[in-house]
Design a protein around this motif. Structure first.
Motif, PDB file in Angstrom:
ATOM      1  N   LEU A  67       1.175  -0.267  -1.868  1.00 29.92           N
ATOM      2  CA  LEU A  67       0.353  -0.722  -0.754  1.00 29.92           C
ATOM      3  C   LEU A  67      -0.638  -1.744  -1.268  1.00 29.92           C
ATOM      4  CD1 LEU A  67      -0.933  -0.702   2.056  1.00 29.92           C
ATOM      5  CD2 LEU A  67      -2.233   1.335   1.336  1.00 29.92           C
ATOM      6  N   CYS A  68      -0.616  -2.941  -0.696  1.00 25.34           N
ATOM      7  CA  CYS A  68      -1.575  -3.987  -1.029  1.00 25.34           C
ATOM      8  C   CYS A  68      -2.464  -4.202   0.196  1.00 25.34           C
ATOM      9  CB  CYS A  68      -0.874  -5.283  -1.391  1.00 25.34           C
ATOM     10  SG  CYS A  68       0.198  -5.140  -2.828  1.00 25.34           S
ATOM     11  N   LEU A  69      -3.755  -4.014   0.024  1.00 24.80           N
ATOM     12  CA  LEU A  69      -4.707  -4.187   1.122  1.00 24.80           C
ATOM     13  C   LEU A  69      -5.457  -5.499   0.954  1.00 24.80           C
ATOM     14  CD1 LEU A  69      -6.242  -0.600   1.366  1.00 24.80           C
ATOM     15  CD2 LEU A  69      -4.706  -1.704   2.996  1.00 24.80           C
ATOM     16  N   ASN A  70      -5.283  -6.399   1.887  1.00 29.77           N
ATOM     17  CA  ASN A  70      -6.002  -7.676   1.896  1.00 29.77           C
ATOM     18  C   ASN A  70      -7.117  -7.541   2.933  1.00 29.77           C
ATOM     19  OD1 ASN A  70      -6.677 -10.317   1.413  1.00 29.77           O
ATOM     20  ND2 ASN A  70      -5.146 -11.143   2.791  1.00 29.77           N
ATOM     21  N   GLY A 111       3.292   4.918  -4.371  1.00 31.74           N
ATOM     22  CA  GLY A 111       3.217   4.910  -5.824  1.00 31.74           C
ATOM     23  C   GLY A 111       1.970   4.239  -6.362  1.00 31.74           C
ATOM     24  N   ALA A 112       1.421   3.277  -5.601  1.00 32.07           N
ATOM     25  CA  ALA A 112       0.239   2.543  -6.065  1.00 32.07           C
ATOM     26  C   ALA A 112      -0.457   1.888  -4.883  1.00 32.07           C
ATOM     27  CB  ALA A 112       0.641   1.470  -7.076  1.00 32.07           C
ATOM     28  N   VAL A 113      -1.752   1.655  -5.071  1.00 33.03           N
ATOM     29  CA  VAL A 113      -2.553   0.934  -4.078  1.00 33.03           C
ATOM     30  C   VAL A 113      -3.315  -0.167  -4.807  1.00 33.03           C
ATOM     31  CG1 VAL A 113      -4.419   1.075  -2.379  1.00 33.03           C
ATOM     32  CG2 VAL A 113      -2.841   3.000  -2.652  1.00 33.03           C
ATOM     33  N   GLU A 115       1.329   2.967  10.405  1.00 29.43           N
ATOM     34  CA  GLU A 115       2.619   3.493  10.849  1.00 29.43           C
ATOM     35  C   GLU A 115       3.763   2.849  10.052  1.00 29.43           C
ATOM     36  OE1 GLU A 115       3.455   6.070  12.753  1.00 29.43           O
ATOM     37  OE2 GLU A 115       1.301   6.459  12.790  1.00 29.43           O
ATOM     38  N   LEU A 116       3.678   1.533   9.851  1.00 28.53           N
ATOM     39  CA  LEU A 116       4.681   0.842   9.041  1.00 28.53           C
ATOM     40  C   LEU A 116       4.714   1.418   7.630  1.00 28.53           C
ATOM     41  CD1 LEU A 116       6.717  -1.436   8.412  1.00 28.53           C
ATOM     42  CD2 LEU A 116       4.733  -2.879   7.901  1.00 28.53           C
ATOM     43  N   LEU A 117       3.554   1.611   7.048  1.00 32.85           N
ATOM     44  CA  LEU A 117       3.470   2.156   5.692  1.00 32.85           C
ATOM     45  C   LEU A 117       4.083   3.554   5.631  1.00 32.85           C
ATOM     46  CD1 LEU A 117       2.496   1.932   2.770  1.00 32.85           C
ATOM     47  CD2 LEU A 117       0.301   2.837   3.538  1.00 32.85           C
ATOM     48  N   LEU A 153       2.135  -5.071   2.522  1.00 35.56           N
ATOM     49  CA  LEU A 153       0.857  -5.791   2.522  1.00 35.56           C
ATOM     50  C   LEU A 153       0.227  -5.626   3.890  1.00 35.56           C
ATOM     51  CD1 LEU A 153      -1.133  -7.732   1.135  1.00 35.56           C
ATOM     52  CD2 LEU A 153       0.239  -9.614   1.992  1.00 35.56           C
ATOM     53  N   LEU A 154      -0.942  -5.003   3.921  1.00 35.43           N
ATOM     54  CA  LEU A 154      -1.684  -4.826   5.161  1.00 35.43           C
ATOM     55  C   LEU A 154      -3.004  -5.557   5.052  1.00 35.43           C
ATOM     56  CD1 LEU A 154      -1.147  -1.000   5.849  1.00 35.43           C
ATOM     57  CD2 LEU A 154       0.129  -2.934   6.791  1.00 35.43           C
TER      58      LEU A 154
END
Length: 96
Positions: free
Chosen positions: A49-52, A68-70, A35-37, A12-13
């Motif tokens: 990846l979840c973008l808030n 695999g997914a965003v 970088e973490l991702l 989660l970013l």
């Protein structure tokens, strides 16, 4: 190490605390924390990846192919974490 043994990794970013506002323009569309991702996705193909965020973000194409997914969650308010958790667990997808 945790991502290697997990069934799936969820990263989660979000936007930096002073990065998004209605009162000014953004300096950049780059997403912090990539970088973490990259590290997680390099050891766990099933990475979500979840973008808030409150605005569009620029993500490198090679990184998009590595996950695999965003899910772009936007700014969902005080119930957004519960809604995201329900979506990730497959809850609430029954007949409308």
């Amino acid at each position: 190490r945790v991502a290697i043994g997990a069934d799936v990794a969820i990263v989660l970013l979000g936007a930096p605390a002073n990065g998004e506002s209605e009162g000014r323009d953004q300096d950049s569309f780059e997403q912090p924390g990539l970088e973490l991702l990259k590290i997680v996705a390099s050891v766990q193909r099933k990475t979500v990846l979840c973008l808030n965020v409150g605005s569009p973000k620029q993500l490198p194409p090679d990184l998009l192919q590595a996950v695999g997914a965003v899910a772009v969650c936007w700014f969902g308010g005080q119930e957004s974490a519960e809604g995201l958790a329900a979506m990730l667990c497959g809850e609430g997808w029954g007949a409308c």
